[in-house]
Design a protein around this motif. Sequence first.
Motif, PDB file in Angstrom:
ATOM      1  N   VAL A   1       8.680  10.398 -26.366  1.00 20.91           N
ATOM      2  CA  VAL A   1       9.017  11.805 -26.137  1.00 20.91           C
ATOM      3  C   VAL A   1       9.434  11.983 -24.680  1.00 20.91           C
ATOM      4  O   VAL A   1      10.399  12.702 -24.379  1.00 20.91           O
ATOM      5  N   SER A   2       8.747  11.305 -23.770  1.00 23.08           N
ATOM      6  CA  SER A   2       9.123  11.409 -22.358  1.00 23.08           C
ATOM      7  C   SER A   2      10.509  10.828 -22.125  1.00 23.08           C
ATOM      8  O   SER A   2      11.254  11.325 -21.282  1.00 23.08           O
ATOM      9  N   VAL A   3      10.862   9.795 -22.871  1.00 27.36           N
ATOM     10  CA  VAL A   3      12.190   9.193 -22.743  1.00 27.36           C
ATOM     11  C   VAL A   3      13.268  10.188 -23.163  1.00 27.36           C
ATOM     12  O   VAL A   3      14.342  10.247 -22.556  1.00 27.36           O
ATOM     13  N   ALA A   4      12.974  10.999 -24.181  1.00 23.27           N
ATOM     14  CA  ALA A   4      13.938  12.008 -24.627  1.00 23.27           C
ATOM     15  C   ALA A   4      14.275  12.983 -23.502  1.00 23.27           C
ATOM     16  O   ALA A   4      15.394  13.497 -23.436  1.00 23.27           O
ATOM     17  N   PHE A   5      13.328  13.233 -22.631  1.00 25.49           N
ATOM     18  CA  PHE A   5      13.542  14.157 -21.516  1.00 25.49           C
ATOM     19  C   PHE A   5      13.905  13.436 -20.222  1.00 25.49           C
ATOM     20  O   PHE A   5      14.657  13.961 -19.414  1.00 25.49           O
ATOM     21  N   GLY A   6      13.351  12.248 -20.012  1.00 23.62           N
ATOM     22  CA  GLY A   6      13.499  11.556 -18.733  1.00 23.62           C
ATOM     23  C   GLY A   6      14.498  10.424 -18.721  1.00 23.62           C
ATOM     24  O   GLY A   6      14.739   9.838 -17.664  1.00 23.62           O
ATOM     25  N   GLY A   7      15.058  10.068 -19.874  1.00 24.91           N
ATOM     26  CA  GLY A   7      16.105   9.062 -19.920  1.00 24.91           C
ATOM     27  C   GLY A   7      15.668   7.671 -19.485  1.00 24.91           C
ATOM     28  O   GLY A   7      14.532   7.250 -19.719  1.00 24.91           O
ATOM     29  N   GLY A   8      16.580   7.000 -18.829  1.00 25.67           N
ATOM     30  CA  GLY A   8      16.392   5.606 -18.441  1.00 25.67           C
ATOM     31  C   GLY A   8      15.149   5.319 -17.607  1.00 25.67           C
ATOM     32  O   GLY A   8      14.429   4.349 -17.887  1.00 25.67           O
ATOM     33  N   PRO A   9      14.859   6.126 -16.586  1.00 25.16           N
ATOM     34  CA  PRO A   9      13.653   5.832 -15.802  1.00 25.16           C
ATOM     35  C   PRO A   9      12.365   5.894 -16.637  1.00 25.16           C
ATOM     36  O   PRO A   9      11.493   5.040 -16.495  1.00 25.16           O
ATOM     37  N   SER A  10      12.276   6.860 -17.530  1.00 23.70           N
ATOM     38  CA  SER A  10      11.093   6.941 -18.400  1.00 23.70           C
ATOM     39  C   SER A  10      11.042   5.746 -19.346  1.00 23.70           C
ATOM     40  O   SER A  10       9.964   5.201 -19.616  1.00 23.70           O
ATOM     41  N   MET A  11      12.187   5.327 -19.849  1.00 25.25           N
ATOM     42  CA  MET A  11      12.244   4.147 -20.708  1.00 25.25           C
ATOM     43  C   MET A  11      11.808   2.906 -19.932  1.00 25.25           C
ATOM     44  O   MET A  11      11.054   2.071 -20.447  1.00 25.25           O
ATOM     45  N   ALA A  12      12.260   2.782 -18.694  1.00 22.38           N
ATOM     46  CA  ALA A  12      11.905   1.617 -17.887  1.00 22.38           C
ATOM     47  C   ALA A  12      10.391   1.506 -17.713  1.00 22.38           C
ATOM     48  O   ALA A  12       9.823   0.418 -17.861  1.00 22.38           O
ATOM     49  N   TYR A  13       9.734   2.615 -17.423  1.00 26.68           N
ATOM     50  CA  TYR A  13       8.272   2.577 -17.264  1.00 26.68           C
ATOM     51  C   TYR A  13       7.566   2.354 -18.597  1.00 26.68           C
ATOM     52  O   TYR A  13       6.510   1.739 -18.649  1.00 26.68           O
ATOM     53  N   THR A  14       8.154   2.828 -19.684  1.00 23.98           N
ATOM     54  CA  THR A  14       7.549   2.634 -20.997  1.00 23.98           C
ATOM     55  C   THR A  14       7.581   1.169 -21.404  1.00 23.98           C
ATOM     56  O   THR A  14       6.579   0.636 -21.890  1.00 23.98           O
ATOM     57  N   VAL A  15       8.710   0.503 -21.193  1.00 23.39           N
ATOM     58  CA  VAL A  15       8.847  -0.876 -21.660  1.00 23.39           C
ATOM     59  C   VAL A  15       8.255  -1.900 -20.693  1.00 23.39           C
ATOM     60  O   VAL A  15       8.159  -3.075 -21.039  1.00 23.39           O
ATOM     61  N   THR A  16       7.851  -1.472 -19.519  1.00 22.35           N
ATOM     62  CA  THR A  16       7.247  -2.402 -18.550  1.00 22.35           C
ATOM     63  C   THR A  16       5.775  -2.057 -18.332  1.00 22.35           C
ATOM     64  O   THR A  16       4.900  -2.615 -18.975  1.00 22.35           O
ATOM     65  N   LEU A  17       5.528  -1.116 -17.462  1.00 20.74           N
ATOM     66  CA  LEU A  17       4.156  -0.798 -17.062  1.00 20.74           C
ATOM     67  C   LEU A  17       3.296  -0.328 -18.227  1.00 20.74           C
ATOM     68  O   LEU A  17       2.172  -0.814 -18.415  1.00 20.74           O
ATOM     69  N   LEU A  18       3.789   0.585 -19.028  1.00 18.79           N
ATOM     70  CA  LEU A  18       2.980   1.093 -20.138  1.00 18.79           C
ATOM     71  C   LEU A  18       2.667  -0.023 -21.130  1.00 18.79           C
ATOM     72  O   LEU A  18       1.538  -0.153 -21.593  1.00 18.79           O
ATOM     73  N   LYS A  19       3.647  -0.855 -21.448  1.00 18.13           N
ATOM     74  CA  LYS A  19       3.412  -1.963 -22.363  1.00 18.13           C
ATOM     75  C   LYS A  19       2.348  -2.911 -21.804  1.00 18.13           C
ATOM     76  O   LYS A  19       1.463  -3.365 -22.527  1.00 18.13           O
ATOM     77  N   GLU A  20       2.433  -3.210 -20.505  1.00 16.15           N
ATOM     78  CA  GLU A  20       1.425  -4.076 -19.892  1.00 16.15           C
ATOM     79  C   GLU A  20       0.037  -3.446 -19.954  1.00 16.15           C
ATOM     80  O   GLU A  20      -0.960  -4.144 -20.174  1.00 16.15           O
ATOM     81  N   CYS A  21      -0.032  -2.135 -19.771  1.00 13.39           N
ATOM     82  CA  CYS A  21      -1.319  -1.439 -19.856  1.00 13.39           C
ATOM     83  C   CYS A  21      -1.918  -1.574 -21.255  1.00 13.39           C
ATOM     84  O   CYS A  21      -3.105  -1.894 -21.400  1.00 13.39           O
ATOM     85  N   ILE A  22      -1.103  -1.321 -22.251  1.00  9.97           N
ATOM     86  CA  ILE A  22      -1.608  -1.421 -23.623  1.00  9.97           C
ATOM     87  C   ILE A  22      -2.073  -2.847 -23.907  1.00  9.97           C
ATOM     88  O   ILE A  22      -3.167  -3.058 -24.438  1.00  9.97           O
ATOM     89  N   ASP A  23      -1.248  -3.818 -23.538  1.00 13.90           N
ATOM     90  CA  ASP A  23      -1.607  -5.221 -23.776  1.00 13.90           C
ATOM     91  C   ASP A  23      -2.928  -5.588 -23.112  1.00 13.90           C
ATOM     92  O   ASP A  23      -3.742  -6.308 -23.683  1.00 13.90           O
ATOM     93  N   GLU A  24      -3.142  -5.090 -21.910  1.00 12.00           N
ATOM     94  CA  GLU A  24      -4.360  -5.425 -21.159  1.00 12.00           C
ATOM     95  C   GLU A  24      -5.578  -4.654 -21.648  1.00 12.00           C
ATOM     96  O   GLU A  24      -6.651  -5.216 -21.807  1.00 12.00           O
ATOM     97  N   PHE A  25      -5.433  -3.362 -21.875  1.00 14.82           N
ATOM     98  CA  PHE A  25      -6.594  -2.521 -22.106  1.00 14.82           C
ATOM     99  C   PHE A  25      -7.004  -2.386 -23.567  1.00 14.82           C
ATOM    100  O   PHE A  25      -8.165  -2.102 -23.846  1.00 14.82           O
ATOM    101  N   GLU A  26      -6.093  -2.578 -24.510  1.00 13.22           N
ATOM    102  CA  GLU A  26      -6.490  -2.318 -25.902  1.00 13.22           C
ATOM    103  C   GLU A  26      -7.592  -3.266 -26.361  1.00 13.22           C
ATOM    104  O   GLU A  26      -8.418  -2.882 -27.180  1.00 13.22           O
ATOM    105  N   LYS A  27      -7.689  -4.441 -25.799  1.00 12.31           N
ATOM    106  CA  LYS A  27      -8.759  -5.361 -26.190  1.00 12.31           C
ATOM    107  C   LYS A  27     -10.142  -4.867 -25.747  1.00 12.31           C
ATOM    108  O   LYS A  27     -11.144  -5.277 -26.295  1.00 12.31           O
ATOM    109  N   ASP A  28     -10.183  -3.965 -24.778  1.00  9.82           N
ATOM    110  CA  ASP A  28     -11.454  -3.386 -24.322  1.00  9.82           C
ATOM    111  C   ASP A  28     -12.075  -2.486 -25.392  1.00  9.82           C
ATOM    112  O   ASP A  28     -13.272  -2.206 -25.339  1.00  9.82           O
ATOM    113  N   PHE A  29     -11.263  -2.038 -26.343  1.00  7.48           N
ATOM    114  CA  PHE A  29     -11.733  -1.040 -27.312  1.00  7.48           C
ATOM    115  C   PHE A  29     -11.666  -1.544 -28.750  1.00  7.48           C
ATOM    116  O   PHE A  29     -11.698  -0.760 -29.672  1.00  7.48           O
ATOM    117  N   LYS A  30     -11.612  -2.848 -28.926  1.00  7.38           N
ATOM    118  CA  LYS A  30     -11.598  -3.419 -30.294  1.00  7.38           C
ATOM    119  C   LYS A  30     -12.939  -3.997 -30.636  1.00  7.38           C
ATOM    120  O   LYS A  30     -13.723  -4.363 -29.863  1.00  7.38           O
TER     121      LYS A  30
END
Length: 117
Positions: free
Chosen positions: A88-117
């Motif tokens: 949804v943020s990409v729909a409003f923020g375009g390329g910069p929002s996509m860049a953070y989604t596919v890099t930093l956010l993905k790394e966060c999910i990969d790292e932190f989701e194992k803490d809650f399984k």
Amino acid sequence: MAYNVREMLNSFVGGLENLSATNGEQVGAFMGLLGAAYEPKHLDLKTKELMSVAIGCYNRCEYCIVYHCYKALETGATREEILEAAMVSVAFGGGPSMAYTVTLLKECIDEFEKDFK
């Protein structure tokens, strides 16, 4: 660019604690505002954290992305829900929002989701 998202999370939380030693009133006021905004009323906490992830991606706030991704997972949000909110943020923020989604956010999910399984 690779991020150490766990270090970023700890740095942010520790920074708030350290700043409280000298600026406790201001940090307390900020934390009080956050507490009031995140209090479940018509929206539950998970929804508010998903909104926060999207806003962090839109604003390109790295520490916001890291912190709120962790908190969203803590509330039970799934990888799919977090990424959908970010898109949804990409729909409003375009390329910069996509860049953070596919890099930093993905790394966060990969790292932190194992803490809650």
